[in-house]
Design a protein around this motif. Structure first.
Motif, mmCIF file in Angstrom:
data_model
loop_
_atom_site.group_PDB
_atom_site.id
_atom_site.type_symbol
_atom_site.label_atom_id
_atom_site.label_comp_id
_atom_site.label_asym_id
_atom_site.label_seq_id
_atom_site.Cartn_x
_atom_site.Cartn_y
_atom_site.Cartn_z
ATOM 1 N N LYS A 132 0.863 -1.197 0.000
ATOM 2 C CA LYS A 132 0.000 0.000 0.000
ATOM 3 C C LYS A 132 0.889 1.233 0.000
ATOM 4 O O LYS A 132 2.029 1.179 0.469
ATOM 5 C CB LYS A 132 -0.873 0.016 1.262
ATOM 6 N N GLY A 171 -5.689 2.810 -7.200
ATOM 7 C CA GLY A 171 -6.266 3.934 -6.455
ATOM 8 C C GLY A 171 -6.725 3.540 -5.058
ATOM 9 O O GLY A 171 -6.784 2.368 -4.700
ATOM 10 N N ASP A 172 -7.028 4.544 -4.276
ATOM 11 C CA ASP A 172 -7.662 4.404 -2.957
ATOM 12 C C ASP A 172 -8.249 5.791 -2.667
ATOM 13 O O ASP A 172 -8.483 6.567 -3.618
ATOM 14 C CB ASP A 172 -6.625 3.973 -1.893
ATOM 15 N N GLY A 174 -8.878 9.463 -2.534
ATOM 16 C CA GLY A 174 -8.217 10.610 -3.159
ATOM 17 C C GLY A 174 -7.448 10.274 -4.424
ATOM 18 O O GLY A 174 -6.838 11.161 -5.029
ATOM 19 N N ARG A 212 -13.519 -2.231 -13.482
ATOM 20 C CA ARG A 212 -12.658 -1.876 -12.341
ATOM 21 C C ARG A 212 -13.245 -0.719 -11.524
ATOM 22 O O ARG A 212 -13.244 -0.786 -10.290
ATOM 23 C CB ARG A 212 -11.208 -1.565 -12.782
ATOM 24 N N GLY A 244 -20.012 7.566 2.948
ATOM 25 C CA GLY A 244 -19.139 8.036 1.869
ATOM 26 C C GLY A 244 -19.972 8.364 0.640
ATOM 27 O O GLY A 244 -21.206 8.143 0.616
ATOM 28 N N SER A 245 -19.315 8.905 -0.356
ATOM 29 C CA SER A 245 -19.973 9.158 -1.648
ATOM 30 C C SER A 245 -18.888 9.193 -2.721
ATOM 31 O O SER A 245 -18.998 9.898 -3.712
ATOM 32 C CB SER A 245 -20.742 10.487 -1.617
ATOM 33 N N GLY A 246 -17.832 8.404 -2.478
ATOM 34 C CA GLY A 246 -16.738 8.292 -3.440
ATOM 35 C C GLY A 246 -16.908 7.054 -4.297
ATOM 36 O O GLY A 246 -18.029 6.543 -4.471
ATOM 37 N N ASN A 247 -15.808 6.558 -4.799
ATOM 38 C CA ASN A 247 -15.850 5.432 -5.733
ATOM 39 C C ASN A 247 -16.586 4.216 -5.157
ATOM 40 O O ASN A 247 -17.509 3.680 -5.780
ATOM 41 C CB ASN A 247 -14.419 5.046 -6.140
ATOM 42 N N VAL A 248 -16.196 3.788 -3.981
ATOM 43 C CA VAL A 248 -16.784 2.558 -3.423
ATOM 44 C C VAL A 248 -18.263 2.768 -3.108
ATOM 45 O O VAL A 248 -19.114 1.935 -3.437
ATOM 46 C CB VAL A 248 -15.994 2.102 -2.172
ATOM 47 N N SER A 267 -22.937 9.974 2.566
ATOM 48 C CA SER A 267 -22.282 11.054 3.326
ATOM 49 C C SER A 267 -20.983 11.487 2.658
ATOM 50 O O SER A 267 -20.558 10.882 1.664
ATOM 51 C CB SER A 267 -21.963 10.550 4.742
ATOM 52 N N SER A 324 -18.483 2.724 3.710
ATOM 53 C CA SER A 324 -17.669 2.773 2.484
ATOM 54 C C SER A 324 -16.861 4.056 2.404
ATOM 55 O O SER A 324 -16.564 4.541 1.310
ATOM 56 C CB SER A 324 -18.588 2.664 1.255
ATOM 57 N N ALA A 325 -16.513 4.624 3.574
ATOM 58 C CA ALA A 325 -15.761 5.884 3.587
ATOM 59 C C ALA A 325 -14.332 5.678 4.075
ATOM 60 O O ALA A 325 -13.379 5.788 3.306
ATOM 61 C CB ALA A 325 -16.480 6.921 4.439
ATOM 62 N N GLY A 349 -17.297 -1.928 2.784
ATOM 63 C CA GLY A 349 -16.641 -1.546 1.529
ATOM 64 C C GLY A 349 -15.325 -0.853 1.836
ATOM 65 O O GLY A 349 -14.348 -0.963 1.104
ATOM 66 N N ASN A 376 -14.571 -6.293 0.624
ATOM 67 C CA ASN A 376 -14.200 -5.302 -0.409
ATOM 68 C C ASN A 376 -13.093 -5.802 -1.333
ATOM 69 O O ASN A 376 -12.478 -5.011 -2.052
ATOM 70 C CB ASN A 376 -13.863 -3.942 0.222
HETATM 71 N N1 LIG Z 1 -11.137 2.265 -4.427
HETATM 72 C C1 LIG Z 1 -11.046 0.967 -4.218
HETATM 73 O O1 LIG Z 1 -11.005 0.155 -5.149
HETATM 74 C C2 LIG Z 1 -11.034 0.415 -2.840
HETATM 75 C C3 LIG Z 1 -11.246 1.219 -1.743
HETATM 76 N N2 LIG Z 1 -11.339 0.644 -0.515
HETATM 77 C C4 LIG Z 1 -11.602 1.463 0.668
HETATM 78 O O2 LIG Z 1 -12.877 2.095 0.529
HETATM 79 C C5 LIG Z 1 -12.896 3.340 1.242
HETATM 80 C C6 LIG Z 1 -13.313 4.454 0.319
HETATM 81 O O3 LIG Z 1 -12.396 4.554 -0.754
HETATM 82 P P1 LIG Z 1 -12.748 5.234 -2.159
HETATM 83 O O4 LIG Z 1 -14.211 5.212 -2.383
HETATM 84 O O5 LIG Z 1 -11.853 4.615 -3.150
HETATM 85 O O6 LIG Z 1 -12.241 6.712 -1.919
HETATM 86 P P2 LIG Z 1 -12.849 8.084 -2.478
HETATM 87 O O7 LIG Z 1 -11.793 9.085 -2.284
HETATM 88 O O8 LIG Z 1 -13.407 7.882 -3.846
HETATM 89 O O9 LIG Z 1 -14.063 8.350 -1.514
HETATM 90 C C7 LIG Z 1 -13.923 8.465 -0.134
HETATM 91 C C8 LIG Z 1 -15.227 8.971 0.400
HETATM 92 O O10 LIG Z 1 -15.229 8.881 1.813
HETATM 93 C C9 LIG Z 1 -15.577 10.146 2.346
HETATM 94 N N3 LIG Z 1 -14.921 10.302 3.641
HETATM 95 C C10 LIG Z 1 -13.610 10.338 3.916
HETATM 96 N N4 LIG Z 1 -13.429 10.517 5.210
HETATM 97 C C11 LIG Z 1 -14.669 10.572 5.767
HETATM 98 C C12 LIG Z 1 -15.171 10.735 7.067
HETATM 99 N N5 LIG Z 1 -14.337 10.891 8.087
HETATM 100 N N6 LIG Z 1 -16.511 10.728 7.263
HETATM 101 C C13 LIG Z 1 -17.369 10.565 6.219
HETATM 102 N N7 LIG Z 1 -16.946 10.429 4.958
HETATM 103 C C14 LIG Z 1 -15.623 10.422 4.745
HETATM 104 C C15 LIG Z 1 -15.086 11.153 1.332
HETATM 105 O O11 LIG Z 1 -15.753 12.388 1.477
HETATM 106 C C16 LIG Z 1 -15.480 10.437 0.047
HETATM 107 O O12 LIG Z 1 -16.825 10.596 -0.239
HETATM 108 C C17 LIG Z 1 -11.492 3.476 1.849
HETATM 109 O O13 LIG Z 1 -11.507 2.903 3.136
HETATM 110 C C18 LIG Z 1 -10.638 2.615 0.931
HETATM 111 O O14 LIG Z 1 -9.451 2.171 1.561
HETATM 112 C C19 LIG Z 1 -11.272 -0.701 -0.322
HETATM 113 C C20 LIG Z 1 -11.044 -1.533 -1.378
HETATM 114 C C21 LIG Z 1 -10.818 -1.039 -2.704
#
Ligand SMILES: NC(=O)C1=CN([C@@H]2O[C@H](COP(=O)(O)OP(=O)(O)OC[C@H]3O[C@@H](n4cnc5c(N)ncnc54)[C@H](O)[C@@H]3O)[C@@H](O)[C@H]2O)C=CC1
Ligand SMILES: O=C(O)CCC(=O)C(=O)O
Length: 451
Positions: A132, A171-172, A174, A212, A244-248, A267, A324-325, A349, A376
């Protein structure tokens, strides 16, 4: 066979050593404790793991790289960030795991994520080791050009440690398709090689894989649906929360909706949106994926939706919760509220989103608690499918790739379920995932000798 008392004493000693050797890295300690607490029975059966100090070796990364990332903002001001890559374990394949850009990043966060990745990647059945990386860079509010300059500087140091057979980031938090593009471009420029397999999550026109972007969220939802099937239930008609409201989060919401569930809340780090009639996913995608805005803006498009700044999403009644955040977003109190409100399944997630008190509440309540390292794993599994397509210079259709993802997730669920059953703890997916993920890596380490 060694006595359980002796094994417990040994595992406790290993944990104490980890804490002593990695001071202040509390998230890493937490991730190690959660795994070691479940390994007793498998170690008692296989004393060779103790004799060869396999667990001590798994807890010590093979290599940790920390580097300076200098870059200039649009006004010409110079900034210095810190970059990390922890190459944790390569027993079953090249190091594989995402890169996180977030101001909270320090060595302890990257190590907890890299450690979890070892077992997760093993569960996928694909030949990928654990790693990582990331930086304490905050991408929020930065222009496209600033992001590009940062990614170029980050890769200018890291490139020498990467390679399709060595270490393959993705990615992860950000870091999404845009950032992977800038990193790939700089890697290509520095190495003079068009080496598709060095990064995953690439764009479709230059070596990326269909599915992906959707894979982590879709995969987590498939896993939860399998866990519900075991209980003669399904996602159909269930009220769900997705933090959350990101990728996952986005693709978890999409798959839940496809399987007949209703997501009522999501969120971001500023607040929570509650929309009782069901979330408008097209709007979330537009706000987050295209315009990169805050989730608060959702409420100005739907008058019947409510936004709560700094709200707690877990207080909203639901049957299924999908954190999923980020890490430690559910504590014991949140977990108790979820259970009291009728939650029957939690699918992670995010990585390590539930703290130890929360996990205990879910396990005591005997709800379907699906830990991140199993639930996940669809993201990294599809990254491995991307690597396969790159190696074959091929690209598969969406349907074909999604079918493979679904099969992998059904397989991971079955493996975790059966392993827990075999060790007398049916339904304990934490134990099932840890033991099944561990055995494969441990056996490979034994086979490779003392390295
Ligand atoms: N992208 C991927 O393929 C994978 C991601 N993950 C995990 O999933 C989680 C989310 O990752 P992504 O969606 O890729 O990132 P992202 O950057 O696309 O989205 C992250 C989301 O979480 C929110 N967030 C961050 N801190 C927060 C908090 N304290 N309270 C509420 N919301 C918060 C952000 O505002 C954003 O909406 C992380 O834990 C990551 O390690 C796990 C497996 C694979
Ligand atoms: O796709 C990958 O290589 C990494 C995904 C990831 O960072 C994770 O599983 O937490």
């Amino acid at each position: 066979m060694v006595s359980m008392a002796k094994v417990d004493e040994k595992l406790h000693g290993i944990y104490q050593d980890v804490v002593k050797r990695n001071p202040g890295e509390v998230e890493y300690h937490q991730a190690v404790a959660e795994v070691l607490e479940t390994l007793g029975p498998v170690v008692a059966k296989n004393p060779e793991y103790l004799e060869r100090k396999i667990i001590e070796r798994i807890c010590e990364p093979e290599r940790q790289i920390i580097f300076r990332v200098p870059w200039q903002d649009d006004k010409g001001e110079v900034h210095i960030n810190r970059g990390f890559r922890v190459q944790f374990n390569s027993a079953i394949g090249p190091y594989k795991g995402g890169i996180r850009f977030h101001p909270s990043v320090y060595l302890g966060i990257i190590k907890f994520l890299g450690f979890e990745q070892i077992f997760k990647n093993s569960l996928t059945g694909m030949p990928i080791g654990g790693g990582k990386g990331g930086s304490d860079f905050d991408p929020k509010g930065r222009s496209d050009d600033e992001i590009m300059r940062f990614c170029q500087s980050f890769i200018t140091e890291l490139f020498r440690h990467l390679g399709e057979h060595t270490d393959v980031p993705a990615g992860d938090i950000g870091v999404g398709g845009r950032e992977i593009g800038y990193m790939f471009g700089q890697y290509k420029r520095l190495t003079n090689r068009w080496e598709a397999g060095v990064l995953t999550g690439k764009g479709l026109k230059w070596g990326g894989s269909l599915v992906r972007p959707e894979a982590t969220g879709y995969g987590a939802t498939y896993f939860v649906n399998e866990a519900l099937k075991v209980r003669n239930d399904s996602l159909e008609g269930k009220t769900c929360l997705v933090s959350g409201s990101g990728n996952v989060a986005i693709y978890t919401i999409e798959k839940i909706q496809q399987l007949g569930g209703k997501c009522v809340a999501c969120s971001d780090s500023n607040g929570v949106i509650y929309h009782e009639n069901g979330l408008d996913l097209a709007l979330i995608k537009q706000l987050k994926e295209v315009e990169r805005r805050r989730i608060a803006d959702y409420a100005s498009y739907h008058k019947d939706a409510r936004y709560t700044a700094n709200g707690n999403i877990w207080e909203i009644p639901c049957q299924v919760a999908m954190p999923s955040a980020t890490q430690n977003e559910i504590n014991g109190k949140d977990a108790a509220i979820l259970v009291k409100n009728g939650c029957i399944a939690v699918g992670e997630g995010a990585n390590m989103p539930t703290n130890p008190d929360g996990i205990k509440v879910f396990q005591d309540a005997k709800i379907a608690y699906c830990p991140g390292k199993a639930c996940n794993a669809g993201g990294v599994a599809t990254s491995a499918l991307e690597m396969q397509q790159n190696a074959q210079r091929d690209s598969w259709t969406f349907e074909e790739t999604e079918k493979k993802l679904e099969k992998i997730m059904v397989g991971i669920h079955k493996l975790c379920y059966k392993t827990a059953e075999e060790y007398g703890q049916a339904g304990n997916y934490v134990l099932g995932a840890n033991i099944a993920g561990f055995i494969k890596v441990a056996d490979a380490m034994v086979a490779h000798g003392l390295i």
